[in-house]
Design a protein around this motif. Sequence first.
Motif, PDB file in Angstrom:
ATOM      1  N   MET A  57      29.972 -20.572  48.261  1.00 40.72           N
ATOM      2  CA  MET A  57      30.260 -19.030  48.346  1.00 40.72           C
ATOM      3  C   MET A  57      31.586 -19.016  48.204  1.00 40.72           C
ATOM      4  SD  MET A  57      29.080 -16.935  51.896  1.00 40.72           S
ATOM      5  CE  MET A  57      29.544 -15.191  51.865  1.00 40.72           C
ATOM      6  N   ALA A  58      32.181 -17.873  47.940  1.00 39.14           N
ATOM      7  CA  ALA A  58      33.589 -17.695  47.681  1.00 39.14           C
ATOM      8  C   ALA A  58      34.424 -17.438  48.801  1.00 39.14           C
ATOM      9  CB  ALA A  58      33.821 -16.267  46.966  1.00 39.14           C
ATOM     10  N   LYS A  59      35.671 -18.255  48.626  1.00 39.15           N
ATOM     11  CA  LYS A  59      36.611 -18.080  49.651  1.00 39.15           C
ATOM     12  C   LYS A  59      37.734 -17.269  49.386  1.00 39.15           C
ATOM     13  CE  LYS A  59      35.535 -23.002  51.170  1.00 39.15           C
ATOM     14  NZ  LYS A  59      34.547 -22.317  51.991  1.00 39.15           N
ATOM     15  N   TYR A  60      38.800 -16.889  50.367  1.00 39.97           N
ATOM     16  CA  TYR A  60      39.654 -15.835  50.089  1.00 39.97           C
ATOM     17  C   TYR A  60      40.860 -16.342  50.776  1.00 39.97           C
ATOM     18  CZ  TYR A  60      35.766 -12.766  49.259  1.00 39.97           C
ATOM     19  OH  TYR A  60      34.489 -12.370  48.883  1.00 39.97           O
ATOM     20  N   ILE A  61      41.948 -17.043  49.725  1.00 42.17           N
ATOM     21  CA  ILE A  61      43.093 -17.527  50.102  1.00 42.17           C
ATOM     22  C   ILE A  61      44.044 -16.583  50.400  1.00 42.17           C
ATOM     23  CG2 ILE A  61      44.755 -19.206  49.623  1.00 42.17           C
ATOM     24  CD1 ILE A  61      41.084 -19.434  48.482  1.00 42.17           C
ATOM     25  N   ILE A  62      44.715 -16.419  51.568  1.00 41.21           N
ATOM     26  CA  ILE A  62      45.814 -15.289  51.636  1.00 41.21           C
ATOM     27  C   ILE A  62      47.077 -16.124  51.811  1.00 41.21           C
ATOM     28  CG2 ILE A  62      46.507 -13.340  53.102  1.00 41.21           C
ATOM     29  CD1 ILE A  62      43.647 -13.043  54.201  1.00 41.21           C
ATOM     30  N   LEU A  63      48.043 -15.895  50.892  1.00 40.60           N
ATOM     31  CA  LEU A  63      49.007 -16.865  50.986  1.00 40.60           C
ATOM     32  C   LEU A  63      50.658 -16.100  50.801  1.00 40.60           C
ATOM     33  CD1 LEU A  63      49.215 -20.113  48.503  1.00 40.60           C
ATOM     34  CD2 LEU A  63      50.951 -18.361  48.202  1.00 40.60           C
TER      35      LEU A  63
ATOM     36  N   THR B 270      39.683 -22.561  42.117  1.00 38.97           N
ATOM     37  CA  THR B 270      38.473 -22.459  41.157  1.00 38.97           C
ATOM     38  C   THR B 270      38.286 -21.047  40.934  1.00 38.97           C
ATOM     39  OG1 THR B 270      36.685 -22.456  42.855  1.00 38.97           O
ATOM     40  CG2 THR B 270      37.495 -24.628  42.129  1.00 38.97           C
ATOM     41  N   PRO B 271      37.656 -20.642  39.777  1.00 36.69           N
ATOM     42  CA  PRO B 271      37.470 -19.249  39.402  1.00 36.69           C
ATOM     43  C   PRO B 271      36.639 -18.401  40.465  1.00 36.69           C
ATOM     44  CG  PRO B 271      37.262 -20.610  37.364  1.00 36.69           C
ATOM     45  CD  PRO B 271      37.390 -21.414  38.693  1.00 36.69           C
ATOM     46  N   ASP B 272      35.780 -19.071  41.252  1.00 35.89           N
ATOM     47  CA  ASP B 272      34.747 -18.474  42.021  1.00 35.89           C
ATOM     48  C   ASP B 272      35.933 -17.713  43.545  1.00 35.89           C
ATOM     49  OD1 ASP B 272      32.800 -19.532  40.890  1.00 35.89           O
ATOM     50  OD2 ASP B 272      32.565 -21.285  41.653  1.00 35.89           O
TER      51      ASP B 272
ATOM     52  N   GLN C 158      43.813 -20.527  39.151  1.00 35.23           N
ATOM     53  CA  GLN C 158      42.533 -20.324  38.323  1.00 35.23           C
ATOM     54  C   GLN C 158      41.840 -19.297  39.100  1.00 35.23           C
ATOM     55  OE1 GLN C 158      41.953 -21.644  35.137  1.00 35.23           O
ATOM     56  NE2 GLN C 158      43.978 -22.665  35.562  1.00 35.23           N
ATOM     57  N   MET C 159      42.227 -18.796  40.342  1.00 36.93           N
ATOM     58  CA  MET C 159      41.460 -17.900  41.102  1.00 36.93           C
ATOM     59  C   MET C 159      41.653 -16.695  40.670  1.00 36.93           C
ATOM     60  SD  MET C 159      42.147 -19.300  45.148  1.00 36.93           S
ATOM     61  CE  MET C 159      43.686 -20.627  44.884  1.00 36.93           C
ATOM     62  N   LYS C 160      40.832 -15.583  41.010  1.00 37.70           N
ATOM     63  CA  LYS C 160      40.966 -14.277  40.749  1.00 37.70           C
ATOM     64  C   LYS C 160      42.136 -13.891  41.647  1.00 37.70           C
ATOM     65  CE  LYS C 160      35.987 -13.470  39.952  1.00 37.70           C
ATOM     66  NZ  LYS C 160      34.838 -13.180  40.735  1.00 37.70           N
ATOM     67  N   VAL C 161      42.970 -13.218  41.275  1.00 36.35           N
ATOM     68  CA  VAL C 161      44.326 -12.829  41.990  1.00 36.35           C
ATOM     69  C   VAL C 161      44.193 -11.440  42.598  1.00 36.35           C
ATOM     70  CG1 VAL C 161      46.716 -12.485  41.896  1.00 36.35           C
ATOM     71  CG2 VAL C 161      45.716 -14.392  40.803  1.00 36.35           C
ATOM     72  N   ILE C 162      44.359 -10.922  43.671  1.00 38.50           N
ATOM     73  CA  ILE C 162      44.605  -9.584  44.132  1.00 38.50           C
ATOM     74  C   ILE C 162      46.050  -9.663  44.773  1.00 38.50           C
ATOM     75  CG2 ILE C 162      44.031  -7.936  46.259  1.00 38.50           C
ATOM     76  CD1 ILE C 162      41.221  -9.297  46.043  1.00 38.50           C
ATOM     77  N   ASP C 163      46.739  -8.728  44.088  1.00 42.87           N
ATOM     78  CA  ASP C 163      48.058  -8.396  44.448  1.00 42.87           C
ATOM     79  C   ASP C 163      48.159  -7.318  45.385  1.00 42.87           C
ATOM     80  OD1 ASP C 163      50.728  -7.700  44.771  1.00 42.87           O
ATOM     81  OD2 ASP C 163      51.514  -8.229  42.807  1.00 42.87           O
ATOM     82  N   THR C 164      48.142  -7.420  46.612  1.00 43.67           N
ATOM     83  CA  THR C 164      48.207  -6.244  47.931  1.00 43.67           C
ATOM     84  C   THR C 164      49.276  -5.454  47.455  1.00 43.67           C
ATOM     85  OG1 THR C 164      49.045  -7.649  49.455  1.00 43.67           O
ATOM     86  CG2 THR C 164      46.696  -7.616  49.268  1.00 43.67           C
ATOM     87  N   LEU C 165      50.350  -5.665  46.825  1.00 45.34           N
ATOM     88  CA  LEU C 165      51.409  -4.834  46.455  1.00 45.34           C
ATOM     89  C   LEU C 165      51.148  -3.823  45.436  1.00 45.34           C
ATOM     90  CD1 LEU C 165      54.424  -3.674  46.919  1.00 45.34           C
ATOM     91  CD2 LEU C 165      55.048  -5.560  45.326  1.00 45.34           C
ATOM     92  N   ARG C 166      50.533  -4.261  44.315  1.00 39.49           N
ATOM     93  CA  ARG C 166      50.079  -3.571  43.342  1.00 39.49           C
ATOM     94  C   ARG C 166      48.901  -2.471  43.833  1.00 39.49           C
ATOM     95  NH1 ARG C 166      52.206  -3.865  38.584  1.00 39.49           N
ATOM     96  NH2 ARG C 166      50.430  -2.816  37.486  1.00 39.49           N
ATOM     97  N   VAL C 167      48.032  -3.063  44.466  1.00 38.14           N
ATOM     98  CA  VAL C 167      46.824  -2.316  44.975  1.00 38.14           C
ATOM     99  C   VAL C 167      47.497  -1.317  45.926  1.00 38.14           C
ATOM    100  CG1 VAL C 167      44.814  -2.384  46.242  1.00 38.14           C
ATOM    101  CG2 VAL C 167      45.147  -4.302  44.714  1.00 38.14           C
ATOM    102  N   ALA C 168      48.194  -1.613  46.912  1.00 38.40           N
ATOM    103  CA  ALA C 168      48.820  -0.381  47.754  1.00 38.40           C
ATOM    104  C   ALA C 168      49.374   0.618  46.972  1.00 38.40           C
ATOM    105  CB  ALA C 168      49.751  -1.143  48.661  1.00 38.40           C
ATOM    106  N   LYS C 169      50.391   0.281  45.585  1.00 31.95           N
ATOM    107  CA  LYS C 169      50.738   1.233  44.878  1.00 31.95           C
ATOM    108  C   LYS C 169      49.901   2.243  44.210  1.00 31.95           C
ATOM    109  CE  LYS C 169      55.452  -1.088  43.981  1.00 31.95           C
ATOM    110  NZ  LYS C 169      56.150  -1.796  43.104  1.00 31.95           N
ATOM    111  N   HIS C 170      48.609   1.740  43.996  1.00 35.02           N
ATOM    112  CA  HIS C 170      47.739   2.631  43.424  1.00 35.02           C
ATOM    113  C   HIS C 170      47.139   3.763  44.578  1.00 35.02           C
ATOM    114  CE1 HIS C 170      47.044   1.140  39.492  1.00 35.02           C
ATOM    115  NE2 HIS C 170      47.328  -0.141  39.676  1.00 35.02           N
TER     116      HIS C 170
END
Length: 246
Positions: A1-7, A81-83, A106-118
């Motif tokens: 199951m996917a894990k979410y790493i907030i860094l 990992t990509p998961d 290798q992970m999928k990246v979520i940039d909350t700064l860019r998402v917030a700007k959208h």
Amino acid sequence: MAKYIILDTETTGTDENDRVIQLGYMVLGAKDIEVHNEFCSSDVPINFAAMEVHGITPEMIQDKPACRDTSAYKRLLELNTPDNYMIIHNAPFDLKMLEKEGFDVQMKVIDTLRVAKHIFADEDAHRLQYFRYKMELYKEEQKEADALGIEVKAHDAIGDVLVLKLFLTKLREAVQEKFPGENPVEKMVDLTNTPILVKTFRFGKHKGKTLEEVAREDAGYLRWMLGNMENLDDDMRYSINYYLES
């Protein structure tokens, strides 16, 4: 199951030769939350401007292991990992710093700064601390911090991670509301990689005017910007082309 790493990281500065001196992150899984927070030594001195922001002094990292020798870094490699998903506010900065330590995401990246700007395009600012107060996250953070054994301090890696965790919940709700029927996590990945349409000039002779207005009245200036401003960021370049073509 996917894990979410907030860094988040804290560093000796922001220049090319600067390095990571604090690595903090949470791992959100199906049930448990892992918390990792370690100081790191560096051969690069901490510059005073950085010290003023994060409060990390040379004495605090003296005799600490280098970043890649910390248990936090080694665990991050296991998670890479990509998961899984890496979630950072202003991801390019932290990822570039981690690359210097040999970390290739290798992970999928979520940039909350860019998402917030959208999602919150009309906000006066998109800094994490701005949203901390605008969304009253500070009212919730102490309870969260106590549960996780975290001390909340602004511009401290693990303190900012906790605030980002709270902000992420609000951001996800806003994404879901704006894009009903879509998976909000995958949509945030998509928005991270989608150009941001800049609407208003925040600098130069047209400061305060909309790009649409300038495209009508002074298109030559916009074309000059495209041809002569080498430091023009990708979002502004995309936006100028958008308004010139429309």
